[in-house]
Write a protein that holds these residues in place. Structure first.
Motif, PDB file in Angstrom:
ATOM      1  N   MET A  57       0.785  -1.174  -0.056  1.00  0.00           N
ATOM      2  CA  MET A  57       0.031   0.071  -0.075  1.00  0.00           C
ATOM      3  C   MET A  57       0.792   1.372  -0.027  1.00  0.00           C
ATOM      4  SD  MET A  57      -3.444  -0.694   0.054  1.00  0.00           S
ATOM      5  CE  MET A  57      -4.044   0.574   1.142  1.00  0.00           C
ATOM      6  N   GLY A  58       2.262   1.347   0.512  1.00  0.00           N
ATOM      7  CA  GLY A  58       2.913   2.306   0.606  1.00  0.00           C
ATOM      8  C   GLY A  58       2.803   2.695   1.963  1.00  0.00           C
ATOM      9  N   TYR A  59       3.934   3.277   2.380  1.00  0.00           N
ATOM     10  CA  TYR A  59       4.199   3.897   3.727  1.00  0.00           C
ATOM     11  C   TYR A  59       3.063   4.956   4.373  1.00  0.00           C
ATOM     12  CZ  TYR A  59       8.914   1.444   3.736  1.00  0.00           C
ATOM     13  OH  TYR A  59       9.669   0.721   3.780  1.00  0.00           O
ATOM     14  N   GLY A  60       2.568   5.796   3.490  1.00  0.00           N
ATOM     15  CA  GLY A  60       1.837   6.746   4.156  1.00  0.00           C
ATOM     16  C   GLY A  60       2.552   8.171   4.354  1.00  0.00           C
ATOM     17  N   ALA A  61       2.071   9.081   3.761  1.00  0.00           N
ATOM     18  CA  ALA A  61       2.831  10.565   4.035  1.00  0.00           C
ATOM     19  C   ALA A  61       3.193  10.803   5.449  1.00  0.00           C
ATOM     20  CB  ALA A  61       2.003  11.672   3.393  1.00  0.00           C
ATOM     21  N   MET A  62       2.413  10.426   6.385  1.00  0.00           N
ATOM     22  CA  MET A  62       2.559  11.068   7.634  1.00  0.00           C
ATOM     23  C   MET A  62       3.908  10.430   8.110  1.00  0.00           C
ATOM     24  SD  MET A  62       0.609  13.437   8.333  1.00  0.00           S
ATOM     25  CE  MET A  62       1.184  13.424   9.955  1.00  0.00           C
ATOM     26  N   ARG A  63       3.988   8.679   8.009  1.00  0.00           N
ATOM     27  CA  ARG A  63       5.264   8.068   8.281  1.00  0.00           C
ATOM     28  C   ARG A  63       6.441   8.527   7.840  1.00  0.00           C
ATOM     29  NH1 ARG A  63       4.829   1.205   8.462  1.00  0.00           N
ATOM     30  NH2 ARG A  63       3.360   2.121   9.949  1.00  0.00           N
ATOM     31  N   LEU A  64       6.402   8.866   6.283  1.00  0.00           N
ATOM     32  CA  LEU A  64       7.576   9.309   5.589  1.00  0.00           C
ATOM     33  C   LEU A  64       8.155  10.532   6.188  1.00  0.00           C
ATOM     34  CD1 LEU A  64       6.657   8.326   1.923  1.00  0.00           C
ATOM     35  CD2 LEU A  64       8.552   7.108   3.404  1.00  0.00           C
ATOM     36  N   ALA A  65       7.179  11.494   6.672  1.00  0.00           N
ATOM     37  CA  ALA A  65       7.367  12.784   7.094  1.00  0.00           C
ATOM     38  C   ALA A  65       8.123  12.565   8.477  1.00  0.00           C
ATOM     39  CB  ALA A  65       6.154  13.543   7.068  1.00  0.00           C
ATOM     40  N   HIS A  66       7.441  11.826   9.183  1.00  0.00           N
ATOM     41  CA  HIS A  66       8.156  11.502  10.490  1.00  0.00           C
ATOM     42  C   HIS A  66       9.433  10.833  10.473  1.00  0.00           C
ATOM     43  CE1 HIS A  66       8.460  10.049  14.641  1.00  0.00           C
ATOM     44  NE2 HIS A  66       9.022   8.931  14.263  1.00  0.00           N
ATOM     45  N   TRP A  67       9.662  10.001   9.502  1.00  0.00           N
ATOM     46  CA  TRP A  67      11.312   9.336   9.458  1.00  0.00           C
ATOM     47  C   TRP A  67      11.905  10.621   8.824  1.00  0.00           C
ATOM     48  CZ3 TRP A  67       9.414   4.543   6.623  1.00  0.00           C
ATOM     49  CH2 TRP A  67       8.980   3.307   7.630  1.00  0.00           C
TER      50      TRP A  67
END
Length: 700
Positions: free
Chosen positions: A263-273
């Motif tokens: 599905m993909g990591y999701g924008a919020m998770r990528l932003a957090h990382w």
């Protein structure tokens, strides 16, 4: 001396490559793998075997995992075939480890080349090499060393695609003005498709991103994008035409498609990382992340002036959206072809490549500011010694990142050394077991899986079900590696069910001592920690009658056939036909299994052939535990008969009463020669256009 000054960045990139050659020397070890490299190495080994026999891997059956499939058709095959060809000379395993090693350690030169083709300065390109060699991400799937080493994921096909994409990104940028670079872009992007499908999507995204940055000349931009993409479409016809034509028989990964991997990591998770430094500086001080944000600040104040930057930023944005995936941008991504077959988390690697570029530009600006404003050195271009002071300061800034890579290298080297030592005993105990299995061919081997005792049953630190791939055993249990139609149901195999073993053609079960699966089969031998059990009633063939019908397709075949698998009706000789995407020959339904037996079995699935001699009292279906594919044909006593797809993903034919010989033969996609000719002709035409500088003028 002048030439040396002009190429000081190249010298630095070469020195980084030499350091990488030492850091990752363990990659050259002939060791069994605990990651995806085990599967890739087997593909290379099989390609060498097929080429030595004079057979085309693209049209051959791959029988080793998940009931088999035409894996070189459905998977990105060019790296395996090229390395397999080299293996004819040096040995397939040697060719594999050297290809992994060389592509990894030379990556700093690839980054340098990318920087220069994007018209960055010699120093900036060298800093790209330096920073790109130090990146460690929490995802472990970026264009970084951890993606390819023993303690990482072993993403060997991506490693080939990484290099092709680097060439393609630079060539796309330069192709706007140069027909020859346009040709390079098409060839590089075509090679990317042949090496790694998801990286190729990033290559297409790069073309679209570059076109978007030329919005002031929409007609010329559209012409450029169309020219490149049409050229790639023609040059890759031999890849996508068979893939498209056979796509209905390539199972989707039902297990992973609803997870962040699919599905993909999701924008919020990528932003957090990103903001916590884990996307570039996982496990050490976030130096590269700080440089990245410094570069963003400089861009906001227009202190970074590079022609390629808008192109890279748009490309990075597209990559970020794709990496966030359907988790965040579901409706937006429906327009992407074959979106459900992609592991969307992989697309973050494109954005990661751009982040390396921005961090390198920021580091360049910082070092120049230090020398010009703090050290009061008025020029960095006149003196060779000053150039090396420049790189020395840049290296000092990145010391935490460099130490992180050294620590990772030590962990990788230690793990490989431990595996080499510990696998010796496991190999010694396993040898008599595999000798017995090989002396009694017919059924498959099951040594557990990720979901049961297979995680504890190991050879060294490698699960035995994964280690069997190094022995080219026809096995069940090393899951989710191919697009075989038996693959989704394999995930649901019950290791305590004799019926399930028979449905998958499993004759030999290897357990621990004590271990699970003790109630199935008869103990043949015990050797060290391993116990070999044999299910004598199980083979790749079985007899029965079709008693029911389901309708499904490649997207849901595992879920659709699960109730049948759980019912244990297979062991009772009650088969379930599959109306697979409307592909269903006439089926004769029966009641109970009649009297009769399979007299003789010949398992030559490595050559795409399997046969059985049966003696039956009434018309009966003969089931072959090999993934259903339209490339299969069957004959009964030399007369061609229709094949029916049967649960949980195999196939069968109706056999009349009496004694008969049934032969199944696989023949791959028939039109490769025509497609090869089309692709080569297209490449020749494009090359001739590139030689005539004004043959295709985008400014018209």
């Amino acid at each position: 001396m002048r030439a040396l000054r002009a190429r000081s960045g190249l010298i630095v990139a070469s020195m980084i490559t030499l350091c990488s050659a030492w850091l990752w020397r363990g990659t050259l070890s002939q060791v069994s793998y605990a990651n995806d490299a085990a599967f890739h190495e087997e593909m290379v080994r099989v390609a060498t075997f097929l080429l030595r026999q004079g057979r085309n891997p693209l049209t051959s059956w791959y029988p080793y995992l998940s009931g088999g499939n035409p894996n070189y058709l459905h998977y990105q095959a060019l790296p395996s075939i090229i390395t397999g060809a080299v293996g004819l000379v040096v040995g397939s395993n040697t060719a594999f480890v050297w290809s992994t090693y060389l592509l990894l350690v030379a990556w700093p030169l690839g980054l340098y080349w990318l920087g220069r083709t994007l018209l960055f300065t010699d120093e900036q390109a060298a800093l790209m090499s330096l920073i790109g060699s130090c990146v460690i991400s929490v995802t472990r799937i970026g264009y970084e060393s951890k993606s390819y080493i023993w303690v990482g994921y072993g993403l060997w096909a991506q490693e080939w695609g990484m290099w092709c994409l680097a060439v393609a990104i630079g060539a796309i940028f330069r192709g706007w003005q140069s027909p020859r670079w346009r040709f390079v872009a098409i060839v590089a992007l075509s090679a990317t498709f042949a090496c790694h499908f998801e990286t190729a999507y990033l290559g297409v995204l790069a073309v679209l991103a570059f076109g978007a940055t030329k919005f002031r000349t929409p007609a010329r931009s559209l012409k450029y994008v169309a020219y490149v993409l049409v050229g790639v479409t023609v040059c890759t016809a031999w890849i996508w035409v068979p893939l498209w034509a056979q796509s209905s028989w390539a199972a989707q990964n039902e297990v992973l498609r609803s997870t962040p991997l699919g599905m993909g990591y999701g924008a919020m998770r990528l932003a957090h990382w990103l903001f916590t430094g884990q996307l570039l500086d996982y496990s050490h001080l976030p130096i590269i992340t700080v440089l990245l944000f410094g570069g963003v600040v400089l861009m906001c104040f227009r202190r970074l002036h590079t022609p390629a930057l808008p192109y890279l930023l748009v490309f990075s944005l597209g990559s970020f959206i794709m990496g966030a995936g359907r988790t965040t941008f579901g409706p937006l991504l429906r327009v992407v072809p074959a979106i459900n077959d992609l592991y969307l988390r992989r697309f973050t690697m494109g954005a990661g490549l751009v982040l390396i570029v921005i961090a390198a530009l920021a580091l360049d600006s910082f070092v120049r500011w230090f020398y010009l404003r703090v050290a009061r050195i008025e020029s960095l271009s006149d003196y060779l010694a000053t150039r090396f002071l420049y790189f020395a300061l840049a290296t000092a800034v990145l010391i935490p990142s460099i130490l992180g890579i050294i620590t990772l290298s030590d962990a990788n080297q230690t793990s490989i050394t431990e595996q080499l030592k510990s696998q010796v005993a496991g190999q010694r105990y396993l040898r008599p077991i595999m000798q017995f299995v090989n002396a009694h061919p017919g059924g498959r081997v099951f040594a557990g899986s990720f979901q049961d005792w297979g995680r504890q049953l190991t050879v060294g630190h490698v699960p035995l079900y994964q280690y069997l791939a190094t022995l080219d055993a026809q096995e069940i249990g090393y899951q989710l590696r191919t697009a075989a139609l038996l693959g989704p149901a394999e995930w649901h195999l019950d290791p305590q069910s004799k019926s399930d073993y028979e449905a998958f053609g499993v004759r030999f079960v290897i357990t621990g001592t004590p271990g699970s699966g003790e109630g199935v089969g008869t103990v043949v031998m015990r050797s060290g920690p391993y116990t070999l059990r044999e299910i004598k009633s199980s083979d790749i063939f079985a007899l029965g009658h079709v008693t029911s019908l389901i309708r499904t397709n490649r997207l849901f075949i595992g879920v659709a056939t699960l109730p049948y698998l759980r019912s244990n009706r297979f062991a009772q000789g009650q088969f379930e036909a599959i109306d697979f995407s409307g592909y269903l020959p006439q089926v004769v339904y029966g009641g109970q299994r009649g009297r009769g037996s399979i007299q003789k079995v010949s398992n030559h699935l490595t050559e795409g052939v399997a046969s059985a001699t049966v003696d039956i009292a009434q018309p009966t279906y003969l089931y072959l535990s090999a993934s259903w594919d339209p490339g299969w044909s069957a004959t009964v006593d030399g007369e061609k008969v229709a094949i029916v797809a049967l649960s949980p993903g195999g196939m069968g034919v109706e056999v009349p009463a009496g004694r008969h010989t049934v032969v199944f033969v696989y023949k791959g996609f028939p039109d490769y020669l025509l497609l090869f000719a089309t692709s080569i002709l297209g490449a020749v035409v494009l090359a001739l256009h590139a030689r005539r500088r004004h043959s295709f003028d985008l400014r018209q």
